[in-house]
Enzyme design. Structure first.
Site, PDB file in Angstrom:
ATOM      1  N   SER A 163     -88.673 -17.388  13.082  1.00 42.00           N
ATOM      2  CA  SER A 163     -87.745 -16.291  12.802  1.00 42.00           C
ATOM      3  C   SER A 163     -87.601 -16.022  11.303  1.00 42.00           C
ATOM      4  CB  SER A 163     -86.372 -16.635  13.378  1.00 42.00           C
ATOM      5  OG  SER A 163     -85.398 -15.690  12.980  1.00 42.00           O
ATOM      6  N   TYR A 186     -87.357  -9.435  11.034  1.00 43.93           N
ATOM      7  CA  TYR A 186     -86.207  -8.546  10.995  1.00 43.93           C
ATOM      8  C   TYR A 186     -86.413  -7.654   9.784  1.00 43.93           C
ATOM      9  CZ  TYR A 186     -83.574 -11.313  14.411  1.00 43.93           C
ATOM     10  OH  TYR A 186     -83.152 -11.948  15.551  1.00 43.93           O
ATOM     11  N   THR A 212     -89.076  -7.275  15.500  1.00 40.21           N
ATOM     12  CA  THR A 212     -87.979  -7.138  16.461  1.00 40.21           C
ATOM     13  C   THR A 212     -87.369  -5.754  16.333  1.00 40.21           C
ATOM     14  OG1 THR A 212     -87.438  -9.488  16.601  1.00 40.21           O
ATOM     15  CG2 THR A 212     -85.659  -7.938  17.050  1.00 40.21           C
ATOM     16  N   LYS A 288     -91.506  -6.725  19.450  1.00 44.56           N
ATOM     17  CA  LYS A 288     -90.631  -7.553  20.282  1.00 44.56           C
ATOM     18  C   LYS A 288     -89.357  -6.774  20.622  1.00 44.56           C
ATOM     19  CE  LYS A 288     -88.233 -12.070  20.223  1.00 44.56           C
ATOM     20  NZ  LYS A 288     -86.848 -11.597  20.420  1.00 44.56           N
ATOM     21  N   HIS A 312     -83.580  -9.902  23.873  1.00 48.17           N
ATOM     22  CA  HIS A 312     -82.978 -10.774  22.864  1.00 48.17           C
ATOM     23  C   HIS A 312     -82.117 -11.852  23.518  1.00 48.17           C
ATOM     24  CE1 HIS A 312     -82.954 -10.330  18.378  1.00 48.17           C
ATOM     25  NE2 HIS A 312     -82.117 -11.337  18.478  1.00 48.17           N
TER      26      HIS A 312
END
Length: 415
Positions: A163, A186, A212, A288, A312
């Site tokens: 992440s 992100y 994402t 995603k 999520h």
């Protein structure tokens, strides 16, 4: 024989759980009185004697055995952040409940002495279709954090996705894993920030970036807020109060100017950004958060290399849809042109088998390995991975499947 009211039975059971020393904290007891219950996943799925917590990873019978140990070990606010869905947590529960609406159709008289569980993604062969999903801030659950997860992934041979919000750098995690990992992005509202993150991941050797696209607004994480109230610590002492403060605990942002950002939510993402990202990197671009055939087709049109069907883990919106229910339409829309992965709610080997039968090329797990991490560190993560793989291999044999390539929707029936 008297008729048992299942709603009453579950409420009584939850009252018992809430009264236990482990879960006797303020705010939790009230959850047991609600109908339907909003007790955090997965307590309602695996009733057990809460006074008999496992003492070591090898004592675990299934992945659920790790969750109450993690609850005991992890500070309340940190546990609550991990356990939360949003709002009524309808989607959080749906991700588990949906598996109960799918039954396997086993074939008999097939020699399953040997089974092949391997998959291939972007030219790399993996011994298992179970993938380490990206989860943020792993050091909140154990001091070794993402390094423990990476070492467990190395020991068990799993693909790992890291992440942006990891509490360990992409370089250090790659070193601990011993081979390239994927990087989850992100994007933030700033292209410059996104580009800097992507450039660093590519330099670290990541072969794929998973953008994402389902975190574009704020969220009401009620379980987190309730547990934060009983945490004796002051959150701002570690996390600060601003975006810039929080970024200081996230190594991915080291050296990146965030001074102009007022939010980290990527509410301005469009397909133009996807094309720009594709042109800015040699990494494979994965999206995603795809849930519809329409968006899956747009992924193909915009040169995306793979998609992850994801809500999520119930942390994005409380729409009530489970990813396993959305999976078939995405698979059909993609038509085999690019890989389709899926996450959210996967806890059992049979869950994995059902998803692969419906057309997924791999399954990502998140909360389950965090329970193992919070309970016993690297050894806990390894045992979680071991249990899921053992269940999956047993489910393959029981279904008469010798290779993942033999799976098809014919092995699953909806009830």
């Amino acid at each position: 024989m008297p008729v048992i009211d299942q709603s009453t039975s579950r409420r009584n059971f939850l009252k018992y759980l809430a009264a236990s020393p482990l879960l006797g904290a303020g705010g939790m007891a009230a959850l047991a009185h609600e109908s339907p219950s909003r007790f955090p996943d997965p307590m309602v799925w695996a009733p057990r004697d809460m006074g008999e917590l496992i003492k070591s990873p090898k004592d675990a019978i299934n992945v659920f055995d790790f969750e109450p140990v993690a609850y005991k070990n992890v500070p309340p606010a940190h546990f609550g952040y991990m356990a939360s869905g949003i709002d009524d947590e309808v989607t959080l529960r749906a991700n588990r409940e949906a598996f109960n609406r799918l039954v396997l159709r086993p074939r008999r008289l097939v020699d399953v002495t040997k089974v092949d569980t391997s998959i291939e993604l972007f030219g790399v062969k993996w011994d298992t279709p179970v993938i380490i999903a990206p989860t943020g801030g792993n050091r909140a659950f154990h001091d070794d954090g993402e390094l423990a997860v990476a070492r467990a992934a190395k020991a068990r041979g799993h693909l790992q996705i890291l992440s942006t919000s990891a509490s360990t750098s992409v370089e250090d995690v790659t070193k601990a894993r011993g081979m390239p990992i994927w990087f989850q992005l992100y994007a933030s509202p700033s292209w410059d920030v996104a580009k800097a993150l992507v450039t660093r991941a590519e330099a670290a050797g990541c072969p794929a970036v998973a953008l994402t696209v389902d975190r574009v607004a704020g969220r009401n994480q009620e379980t987190f807020y309730r547990l934060r109230k009983i945490d004796a610590r002051t959150c701002s002492d570690c996390h600060g109060t601003t975006i810039q403060d929080r970024a200081r605990t996230r190594p991915a942002y080291d050296g990146i100017d965030l001074s102009a950002l007022k939010s980290m939510e990527s509410s301005n993402l469009t397909w133009d950004f996807v094309r720009r990202l594709r042109d800015a990197t040699r990494m494979k671009v994965v999206i995603k958060g795809i849930l519809t055939a329409e968006d899956a087709k747009l992924c193909i049109e915009n040169g995306v290399d793979a998609v992850i069907v994801s809500n999520h883990g119930g942390r994005g919106e409380d729409s009530g849809g489970a990813t396993i229910d959305f999976l078939p339409e995405v698979v059909q829309a993609v038509g085999g042109q690019i890989p389709v992965l899926v996450d959210s709610g996967f806890r059992r080997g049979t869950d994995v088998l059902k998803a692969l039968a419906l057309g997924a090329n791999g399954v990502c797990i998140g909360r389950a390995y965090l329970w193992g991490l919070g309970a016993f560190g690297q050894a806990g993560v390894e045992r979680v991975l071991e249990l899921v793989r053992a269940e999956f291999e047993a489910a393959m044999r029981q279904s008469g499947v010798r290779s993942i390539r033999e799976l098809s929707p014919a092995f699953v029936r909806r009830v």
